[in-house]
Design a protein around this motif. Structure first.
Motif, PDB file in Angstrom:
ATOM      1  N   LEU A 246      -6.291  49.224-115.981  1.00 53.89           N
ATOM      2  CA  LEU A 246      -6.476  48.402-117.167  1.00 53.89           C
ATOM      3  C   LEU A 246      -7.921  48.581-117.578  1.00 53.89           C
ATOM      4  O   LEU A 246      -8.829  48.463-116.744  1.00 53.89           O
ATOM      5  CB  LEU A 246      -6.163  46.934-116.884  1.00 53.89           C
ATOM      6  N   VAL A 247      -8.140  48.862-118.847  1.00 50.60           N
ATOM      7  CA  VAL A 247      -9.479  49.142-119.353  1.00 50.60           C
ATOM      8  C   VAL A 247      -9.842  48.094-120.394  1.00 50.60           C
ATOM      9  O   VAL A 247      -9.153  47.935-121.405  1.00 50.60           O
ATOM     10  CB  VAL A 247      -9.556  50.558-119.961  1.00 50.60           C
ATOM     11  N   ASP A 248     -10.931  47.376-120.118  1.00 53.80           N
ATOM     12  CA  ASP A 248     -11.462  46.388-121.048  1.00 53.80           C
ATOM     13  C   ASP A 248     -12.661  47.014-121.733  1.00 53.80           C
ATOM     14  O   ASP A 248     -13.404  47.783-121.126  1.00 53.80           O
ATOM     15  CB  ASP A 248     -11.881  45.130-120.287  1.00 53.80           C
ATOM     16  N   ASN A 249     -12.862  46.706-122.992  1.00 54.88           N
ATOM     17  CA  ASN A 249     -13.978  47.249-123.758  1.00 54.88           C
ATOM     18  C   ASN A 249     -14.930  46.103-124.067  1.00 54.88           C
ATOM     19  O   ASN A 249     -14.559  45.181-124.788  1.00 54.88           O
ATOM     20  CB  ASN A 249     -13.441  47.888-125.039  1.00 54.88           C
ATOM     21  N   ILE A 250     -16.134  46.131-123.481  1.00 51.63           N
ATOM     22  CA  ILE A 250     -17.092  45.047-123.668  1.00 51.63           C
ATOM     23  C   ILE A 250     -18.359  45.558-124.339  1.00 51.63           C
ATOM     24  O   ILE A 250     -18.645  46.750-124.316  1.00 51.63           O
ATOM     25  CB  ILE A 250     -17.447  44.363-122.324  1.00 51.63           C
TER      26      ILE A 250
ATOM     27  N   THR B 170     -18.794  49.405-123.816  1.00 53.86           N
ATOM     28  CA  THR B 170     -18.673  49.942-122.465  1.00 53.86           C
ATOM     29  C   THR B 170     -17.291  49.616-121.914  1.00 53.86           C
ATOM     30  O   THR B 170     -16.790  48.521-122.094  1.00 53.86           O
ATOM     31  CB  THR B 170     -19.747  49.303-121.548  1.00 53.86           C
ATOM     32  N   ASP B 171     -16.701  50.582-121.210  1.00 55.92           N
ATOM     33  CA  ASP B 171     -15.391  50.371-120.588  1.00 55.92           C
ATOM     34  C   ASP B 171     -15.549  49.779-119.198  1.00 55.92           C
ATOM     35  O   ASP B 171     -16.328  50.283-118.378  1.00 55.92           O
ATOM     36  CB  ASP B 171     -14.620  51.687-120.459  1.00 55.92           C
ATOM     37  N   VAL B 172     -14.797  48.718-118.928  1.00 56.00           N
ATOM     38  CA  VAL B 172     -14.668  48.161-117.583  1.00 56.00           C
ATOM     39  C   VAL B 172     -13.272  48.558-117.121  1.00 56.00           C
ATOM     40  O   VAL B 172     -12.284  48.218-117.769  1.00 56.00           O
ATOM     41  CB  VAL B 172     -14.826  46.626-117.572  1.00 56.00           C
ATOM     42  N   VAL B 173     -13.196  49.290-116.003  1.00 56.76           N
ATOM     43  CA  VAL B 173     -11.931  49.841-115.531  1.00 56.76           C
ATOM     44  C   VAL B 173     -11.479  49.127-114.277  1.00 56.76           C
ATOM     45  O   VAL B 173     -12.188  49.104-113.260  1.00 56.76           O
ATOM     46  CB  VAL B 173     -12.047  51.355-115.256  1.00 56.76           C
ATOM     47  N   TYR B 174     -10.288  48.518-114.349  1.00 57.89           N
ATOM     48  CA  TYR B 174      -9.668  47.842-113.206  1.00 57.89           C
ATOM     49  C   TYR B 174      -8.613  48.804-112.655  1.00 57.89           C
ATOM     50  O   TYR B 174      -7.630  49.110-113.334  1.00 57.89           O
ATOM     51  CB  TYR B 174      -8.998  46.541-113.639  1.00 57.89           C
ATOM     52  N   GLN B 175      -8.822  49.301-111.441  1.00 52.05           N
ATOM     53  CA  GLN B 175      -7.901  50.244-110.805  1.00 52.05           C
ATOM     54  C   GLN B 175      -6.885  49.488-109.958  1.00 52.05           C
ATOM     55  O   GLN B 175      -7.262  48.811-109.003  1.00 52.05           O
ATOM     56  CB  GLN B 175      -8.678  51.237-109.927  1.00 52.05           C
TER      57      GLN B 175
ATOM     58  N   PRO C 254     -20.180  51.583-116.276  1.00 53.32           N
ATOM     59  CA  PRO C 254     -21.544  52.111-116.245  1.00 53.32           C
ATOM     60  C   PRO C 254     -22.562  50.979-116.139  1.00 53.32           C
ATOM     61  O   PRO C 254     -22.424  49.953-116.804  1.00 53.32           O
ATOM     62  CB  PRO C 254     -21.689  52.829-117.587  1.00 53.32           C
ATOM     63  N   GLY C 255     -23.542  51.131-115.280  1.00 54.58           N
ATOM     64  CA  GLY C 255     -24.595  50.131-115.130  1.00 54.58           C
ATOM     65  C   GLY C 255     -24.219  48.980-114.221  1.00 54.58           C
ATOM     66  O   GLY C 255     -24.892  47.955-114.213  1.00 54.58           O
ATOM     67  N   SER C 256     -23.143  49.141-113.432  1.00 50.11           N
ATOM     68  CA  SER C 256     -22.673  48.035-112.592  1.00 50.11           C
ATOM     69  C   SER C 256     -23.701  47.624-111.543  1.00 50.11           C
ATOM     70  O   SER C 256     -23.665  46.499-111.054  1.00 50.11           O
ATOM     71  CB  SER C 256     -21.345  48.395-111.916  1.00 50.11           C
ATOM     72  N   GLU C 257     -24.628  48.506-111.224  1.00 49.08           N
ATOM     73  CA  GLU C 257     -25.672  48.140-110.265  1.00 49.08           C
ATOM     74  C   GLU C 257     -26.756  47.264-110.896  1.00 49.08           C
ATOM     75  O   GLU C 257     -27.542  46.640-110.200  1.00 49.08           O
ATOM     76  CB  GLU C 257     -26.282  49.385-109.605  1.00 49.08           C
TER      77      GLU C 257
END
Length: 170
Positions: A149-153, A160-165, A59-62
């Protein structure tokens, strides 16, 4: 009510007592947040092979930039290739996105029983046991052809979850 007072008059006894006290303190204060090293064989072997990261979303990657694995902007990981060898928990990763610095590194990894993906990025010739920093991500939506893989930052005080597909490369 009893009050116990220990008076140690011999210097050697003081040292021994101090060493015992320190040992008890270190053993008794073991961290409960330690990452489990018990491997989940099913999830672990399912990741074996060659993969590519097709997207990195959060979320908020822009508006915000995330530096992944202390290496590069998260968007530089899109298109990166990863090789996972499950019988010795090794592999490698290569960042090759245009407009990003090229990067290749050996890795050490495993998936534990709690569904956590544990990763160490190594320098060439470096042994994993010498590397103190690592990353713990959550494995999600795992199938034979893809996984996340989901990183929690922490972003502005909010997790916030960062999701690597990941997508399997045949």
């Amino acid at each position: 009510m009893y009050i116990c007072t220990v008076t140690i008059t011999y210097p050697i006894m003081r040292k021994i007592f101090a060493m015992i006290a320190l040992t008890v303190a270190f053993v008794g204060c073991k961290s409960t947040s330690a990452t489990s090293t018990k491997v989940d064989n099913k999830s672990h072997t399912a990741i074996k092979g060659n993969w590519v990261i097709t997207s990195v979303t959060y979320p908020g990657s822009e508006y915000i930039k995330v530096t992944s694995f202390n290496l590069a902007d998260s968007k530089c990981f899109e298109g990166s290739t990863w090789k996972f060898v499950s019988n010795n928990d090794t592999g490698n990763m290569t960042l090759n996105a245009a407009d990003c610095a090229q990067f290749t590194s050996p890795i050490k990894w495993f998936v534990n029983k709690e569904g956590q993906f544990v990763l160490k990025v190594l320098n060439a010739g470096e042994k994993a046991k010498k590397v103190r920093d690592g990353y713990v991500l959550r494995v999600a939506n795992q199938s034979t052809e893809s996984f996340q893989l989901v990183d929690n930052i922490n972003v502005g005080g909010k997790l916030t979850d960062v999701v690597y597909q990941f997508q399997k490369v045949n």
